[in-house]
Design a protein around this motif. Structure first.
Motif, PDB file in Angstrom:
ATOM      1  N   SER A 190     -39.517 -21.366-137.582  1.00 45.32           N
ATOM      2  CA  SER A 190     -38.776 -20.874-138.739  1.00 45.32           C
ATOM      3  C   SER A 190     -37.797 -19.800-138.293  1.00 45.32           C
ATOM      4  N   PRO A 191     -36.521 -19.887-138.693  1.00 43.86           N
ATOM      5  CA  PRO A 191     -35.564 -18.849-138.297  1.00 43.86           C
ATOM      6  C   PRO A 191     -35.851 -17.505-138.951  1.00 43.86           C
ATOM      7  N   TYR A 192     -36.644 -17.517-140.023  1.00 46.09           N
ATOM      8  CA  TYR A 192     -36.943 -16.296-140.752  1.00 46.09           C
ATOM      9  C   TYR A 192     -38.156 -15.562-140.193  1.00 46.09           C
ATOM     10  N   ASP A 193     -38.901 -16.229-139.305  1.00 45.47           N
ATOM     11  CA  ASP A 193     -40.052 -15.605-138.650  1.00 45.47           C
ATOM     12  C   ASP A 193     -40.157 -16.202-137.252  1.00 45.47           C
ATOM     13  N   PRO A 194     -39.260 -15.810-136.344  1.00 47.19           N
ATOM     14  CA  PRO A 194     -39.197 -16.456-135.029  1.00 47.19           C
ATOM     15  C   PRO A 194     -40.425 -16.264-134.166  1.00 47.19           C
ATOM     16  N   HIS A 222     -29.007 -19.255-141.866  1.00 50.67           N
ATOM     17  CA  HIS A 222     -29.512 -17.890-141.742  1.00 50.67           C
ATOM     18  C   HIS A 222     -28.550 -17.026-140.917  1.00 50.67           C
ATOM     19  N   ALA A 223     -28.020 -17.592-139.836  1.00 52.37           N
ATOM     20  CA  ALA A 223     -27.063 -16.856-139.015  1.00 52.37           C
ATOM     21  C   ALA A 223     -25.795 -16.549-139.808  1.00 52.37           C
ATOM     22  N   GLY A 229     -29.463 -14.182-132.204  1.00 52.62           N
ATOM     23  CA  GLY A 229     -30.404 -14.429-131.120  1.00 52.62           C
ATOM     24  C   GLY A 229     -31.306 -15.618-131.408  1.00 52.62           C
ATOM     25  N   VAL A 230     -31.743 -15.736-132.658  1.00 56.08           N
ATOM     26  CA  VAL A 230     -32.578 -16.880-133.052  1.00 56.08           C
ATOM     27  C   VAL A 230     -31.781 -18.174-132.941  1.00 56.08           C
TER      28      VAL A 230
END
Length: 314
Positions: free
Chosen positions: A278-282, A169-170, A244-245
């Motif tokens: 989840s990296p998509y909904d921290p 994701h990053a 940041g995540v």
């Protein structure tokens, strides 16, 4: 969730017709269903469910799914996809071809029910009894039947998916906002390692291989964060949300930074309720209320990026 017991789950005619056309000699799970029948039944797990509440998914199907999942070394997401997409799994589970299956989180919830209800040995004990009755096994003393190792494998796979997807994701986000900077930084191996979602290929099943992959992903993440913190990098890269995540997940999952990176043991990680799921909904977190568990808010909340790491060809 309350259990609505169904005694028999027959294989639908259309499912049987298509399955036998696709597998004239049958597959492993088709032969299993033909030789052993349902193996489990809803009544066996009735004590794990409250009397009132929303209807629960069939524990017969969840129990059998866990067995097939373990046999093929699949993550929860991969197993849920197999229930939706594979004909031989639908045959074994007695599902219509159009059945949409269930969310992957249901498997984790069912495992929790087993452990909370001290019924974790039901899966194995039922199999052993059936195999003994069929003459496949004979009594030869005592054997440990606890499921500690099985549960540990599943949790490791879930953590591997999390860190792999967080790194991907990053990279996807940086490929959009700073493509030239990322192209100059990224080694060739990153394109292979993070081109596809982690659950789209089978993660290692051996503990040594899982540990090795985790350290490789952890090292990649620390290299990326180190490059972002370098004075030569655009300072605004540190404000990218996915970065940041990545920082938060790496602090929770790894001990570092370079050169000695170590994947935290389960005992070294924070409490589940404080960890990013989840990296998509921290902001989504593990939660529990009475008999219901979830990752999200008050309902299951999973969102996934469809971006691909730049340069992978889609």
């Amino acid at each position: 969730m309350t259990l609505q017991i169904q005694v028999v789950y027959l294989v639908p005619e259309e499912t049987a017709r298509v399955a036998h056309a696709a597998f004239p000699r049958g597959s492993t799970f088709m032969r299993m269903r033909d030789a052993l029948g349902m193996i489990y039944d809803d009544q066996t797990f009735a004590a794990l469910y409250p009397v009132q509440g929303q209807p629960a998914y069939s524990p017969f199907r969840l129990a059998l799914t866990l067995v097939m999942q373990f046999a093929e070394h699949l993550s929860d997401l991969q197993a849920a996809d197999a229930v939706r997409s594979r004909i031989d799994w639908k045959y074994a589970l007695g599902l219509d071809l159009t059945d949409p299956g269930f969310d992957a989180s249901v498997l984790s919830e069912f495992r929790t029910r087993l452990v909370t209800g001290s019924a974790e040995q039901l899966l194995l004990d039922t199999l052993l009894t059936l195999f003994r009755d069929q003459g496949f096994l004979k009594a030869r003393g005592k054997q440990r039947t606890d499921s500690t190792h099985v549960l540990a494998v599943v949790r490791d796979l879930n953590r591997l998916e999390l860190v792999g997807e967080t790194m991907r994701h990053a990279l996807n986000s940086l490929a959009v906002v700073a493509p030239e900077w990322l192209t100059a930084l990224a080694p060739v191996v990153w394109y292979d390692r993070y081109a596809e979602r982690c659950e789209e290929y089978r993660l290692p099943d051996a503990d040594a291989q899982r540990q090795k992959l985790a350290v490789e992903i952890g090292t990649d993440g620390f290299l990326l964060l180190q490059a972002i913190d370098d004075v030569a990098a655009p300072i605004w890269l540190r404000e990218v949300p996915a970065v940041g995540v990545l920082q938060q997940v790496w602090a929770q999952q790894f001990i570092g930074p370079l050169p000695r990176v170590r994947w935290r043991t389960p005992q070294e990680t924070p409490q589940r309720g404080s960890m990013i799921a989840s990296p998509y909904d921290p902001e989504a977190r593990y939660g529990i209320k009475r008999d219901t568990e979830w990752v999200g808010y008050k309902v299951q909340c999973d969102s996934f990026s469809r971006n691909q790491f730049a340069g992978t060809g889609g």
